[in-house]
Design a protein around this motif. Structure first.
Motif, PDB file in Angstrom:
ATOM      1  N   SER A  77      47.679  36.520  43.430  1.00 39.31           N
ATOM      2  CA  SER A  77      47.116  35.810  42.288  1.00 39.31           C
ATOM      3  C   SER A  77      45.915  36.588  41.764  1.00 39.31           C
ATOM      4  O   SER A  77      45.013  36.937  42.539  1.00 39.31           O
ATOM      5  CB  SER A  77      46.694  34.399  42.710  1.00 39.31           C
ATOM      6  OG  SER A  77      46.063  33.733  41.649  1.00 39.31           O
ATOM      7  N   VAL A  78      45.902  36.888  40.477  1.00 41.92           N
ATOM      8  CA  VAL A  78      44.779  37.609  39.886  1.00 41.92           C
ATOM      9  C   VAL A  78      44.260  36.832  38.681  1.00 41.92           C
ATOM     10  O   VAL A  78      44.969  36.030  38.077  1.00 41.92           O
ATOM     11  CB  VAL A  78      45.174  39.040  39.462  1.00 41.92           C
ATOM     12  CG1 VAL A  78      45.608  39.856  40.664  1.00 41.92           C
ATOM     13  CG2 VAL A  78      46.261  39.037  38.395  1.00 41.92           C
ATOM     14  N   ASP A  79      42.997  37.090  38.325  1.00 40.33           N
ATOM     15  CA  ASP A  79      42.356  36.391  37.217  1.00 40.33           C
ATOM     16  C   ASP A  79      42.284  37.236  35.953  1.00 40.33           C
ATOM     17  O   ASP A  79      42.009  36.713  34.868  1.00 40.33           O
ATOM     18  CB  ASP A  79      40.933  35.985  37.615  1.00 40.33           C
ATOM     19  CG  ASP A  79      40.916  35.150  38.885  1.00 40.33           C
ATOM     20  OD1 ASP A  79      41.498  34.052  38.872  1.00 40.33           O
ATOM     21  OD2 ASP A  79      40.343  35.610  39.893  1.00 40.33           O
ATOM     22  N   LEU A  80      42.513  38.543  36.087  1.00 38.39           N
ATOM     23  CA  LEU A  80      42.434  39.467  34.952  1.00 38.39           C
ATOM     24  C   LEU A  80      43.332  40.658  35.229  1.00 38.39           C
ATOM     25  O   LEU A  80      43.411  41.132  36.369  1.00 38.39           O
ATOM     26  CB  LEU A  80      40.983  39.941  34.758  1.00 38.39           C
ATOM     27  CG  LEU A  80      40.752  41.099  33.791  1.00 38.39           C
ATOM     28  CD1 LEU A  80      41.081  40.684  32.351  1.00 38.39           C
ATOM     29  CD2 LEU A  80      39.310  41.603  33.880  1.00 38.39           C
ATOM     30  N   ALA A  94      55.574  43.756  41.045  1.00 40.41           N
ATOM     31  CA  ALA A  94      55.699  43.431  42.467  1.00 40.41           C
ATOM     32  C   ALA A  94      54.410  42.810  42.991  1.00 40.41           C
ATOM     33  O   ALA A  94      54.429  41.843  43.753  1.00 40.41           O
ATOM     34  CB  ALA A  94      56.044  44.693  43.262  1.00 40.41           C
ATOM     35  N   ILE A  95      53.275  43.347  42.576  1.00 45.52           N
ATOM     36  CA  ILE A  95      51.983  42.806  42.997  1.00 45.52           C
ATOM     37  C   ILE A  95      51.794  41.387  42.465  1.00 45.52           C
ATOM     38  O   ILE A  95      51.356  40.481  43.180  1.00 45.52           O
ATOM     39  CB  ILE A  95      50.834  43.718  42.522  1.00 45.52           C
ATOM     40  CG1 ILE A  95      50.867  45.048  43.283  1.00 45.52           C
ATOM     41  CG2 ILE A  95      49.482  43.027  42.686  1.00 45.52           C
ATOM     42  CD1 ILE A  95      49.907  46.091  42.758  1.00 45.52           C
ATOM     43  N   ARG A 124      39.215  38.094  40.485  1.00 48.23           N
ATOM     44  CA  ARG A 124      40.067  39.180  40.992  1.00 48.23           C
ATOM     45  C   ARG A 124      40.795  39.868  39.845  1.00 48.23           C
ATOM     46  O   ARG A 124      41.398  39.202  38.996  1.00 48.23           O
ATOM     47  CB  ARG A 124      41.076  38.609  41.984  1.00 48.23           C
ATOM     48  CG  ARG A 124      40.435  37.965  43.209  1.00 48.23           C
ATOM     49  CD  ARG A 124      41.358  36.989  43.867  1.00 48.23           C
ATOM     50  NE  ARG A 124      41.643  35.861  42.966  1.00 48.23           N
ATOM     51  CZ  ARG A 124      42.355  34.802  43.300  1.00 48.23           C
ATOM     52  NH1 ARG A 124      42.892  34.719  44.503  1.00 48.23           N
ATOM     53  NH2 ARG A 124      42.564  33.824  42.442  1.00 48.23           N
ATOM     54  N   ALA A 125      40.740  41.188  39.826  1.00 45.97           N
ATOM     55  CA  ALA A 125      41.357  41.954  38.747  1.00 45.97           C
ATOM     56  C   ALA A 125      42.421  42.908  39.287  1.00 45.97           C
ATOM     57  O   ALA A 125      42.289  43.456  40.385  1.00 45.97           O
ATOM     58  CB  ALA A 125      40.298  42.747  37.981  1.00 45.97           C
ATOM     59  N   LEU A 126      43.464  43.084  38.500  1.00 44.13           N
ATOM     60  CA  LEU A 126      44.507  44.074  38.781  1.00 44.13           C
ATOM     61  C   LEU A 126      44.383  45.186  37.749  1.00 44.13           C
ATOM     62  O   LEU A 126      44.368  44.924  36.544  1.00 44.13           O
ATOM     63  CB  LEU A 126      45.894  43.433  38.689  1.00 44.13           C
ATOM     64  CG  LEU A 126      47.088  44.401  38.642  1.00 44.13           C
ATOM     65  CD1 LEU A 126      47.190  45.202  39.938  1.00 44.13           C
ATOM     66  CD2 LEU A 126      48.387  43.635  38.378  1.00 44.13           C
TER      67      LEU A 126
END
Length: 251
Positions: A48-51, A42-43, A3-5
């Motif tokens: 939870s993100v991986d990148l 805030a996100i 998961r990426a942001l």
């Protein structure tokens, strides 16, 4: 699928990045996007993100500030996009241990190569996490202390970002329950134990090696040298430099 942001200040740029290629083919999905520092923070508080991909084109300062805030809490991979070729900016990015820095113009093949590199790192961590889970599954029938397994993980991963929440997830335990169980058995909180182990290893490295202090800080899980200095002095009552000098005199 990792998961990426994506953090980019305008909607058009975000859409352009989304359409650069099929992200899923590179092992990633753009789970969320943000247009500002506060929005990104805030996100990250709720997801939870991986990148994390951060666009620097519009503001180097806000991008670097976000890197700093992230590194206070996590070692999640960061890719910086669209920065200038300024050497000082590049040095600052390296200090935050970003996975890659792609200066303007950002080409799809460069970003794809960067994603490939990050995916390999995440895959290796995933295998490691799987081994830890299997270790617990294999041993639980023998009724070992789950706290011993937590302590083993700390010893093996001391150089990494360690949180009780992450360990709880790996071992399929409730975080609050595991934290209380740890405190009951060890007569100290998990965070107190983690600090103790980091500081004791730092003392050994200061005494027995000629590693530079920033190298020792990284070895015991600190990406910010000033934070390491502060915690070491609070723990020992002396600075890291003074501690090394004193141990040399005693030896």
């Amino acid at each position: 699928m990792y998961r990426a942001l994506l953090v980019q200040p305008d909607r058009y740029s975000r859409e352009e990045t989304r359409l650069m290629f099929h992200w899923e083919q590179h092992g990633f999905m753009l789970q969320a996007d943000a247009d500002s520092l506060s929005d990104a923070q805030a996100i990250l508080r709720t997801q939870s993100v991986d990148l994390i991909l951060i666009d620097l084109k519009h503001s180097h300062a806000s991008g670097m500030l976000l890197c700093e805030r992230i590194r206070e809490q996590s070692r999640v991979p960061i890719i910086l996009l669209g920065g200038s070729h300024d050497f000082q900016l590049l040095r600052k990015a390296m200090a935050f241990q970003v996975s890659d820095y792609i200066a303007n113009p950002v080409h799809s093949e460069d970003l794809a190569a960067s994603l490939c590199k990050v995916k390999k790192e995440l895959d290796a961590l995933s295998v490691q996490s799987h081994r830890i889970t299997l270790s617990y599954e294999k041993k639980k029938n023998l009724n070992p202390s789950i706290i011993d397994l937590v302590k083993q993980y700390v010893q093996e991963q001391l150089h990494q970002n360690i949180t009780l929440k992450k360990i709880s997830s790996l071992l399929h335990f409730n975080c609050a329950y595991l934290g209380q169980k740890f405190k009951d058995q060890e007569n100290m909180s998990f965070n107190e134990y983690l600090l103790q182990q980091r500081m004791e290893k730092a003392k050994i490295l200061l005494e027995r090696t000629d590693m530079r202090i920033y190298e020792i800080a990284n070895e015991v899980g600190y990406t910010e040298i000033d934070w390491f200095y502060k915690k070491f002095k609070e723990y020992t009552g002396t600075s890291a430099n003074e501690y090394r000098k004193q141990s040399t005199v005693i030896a």
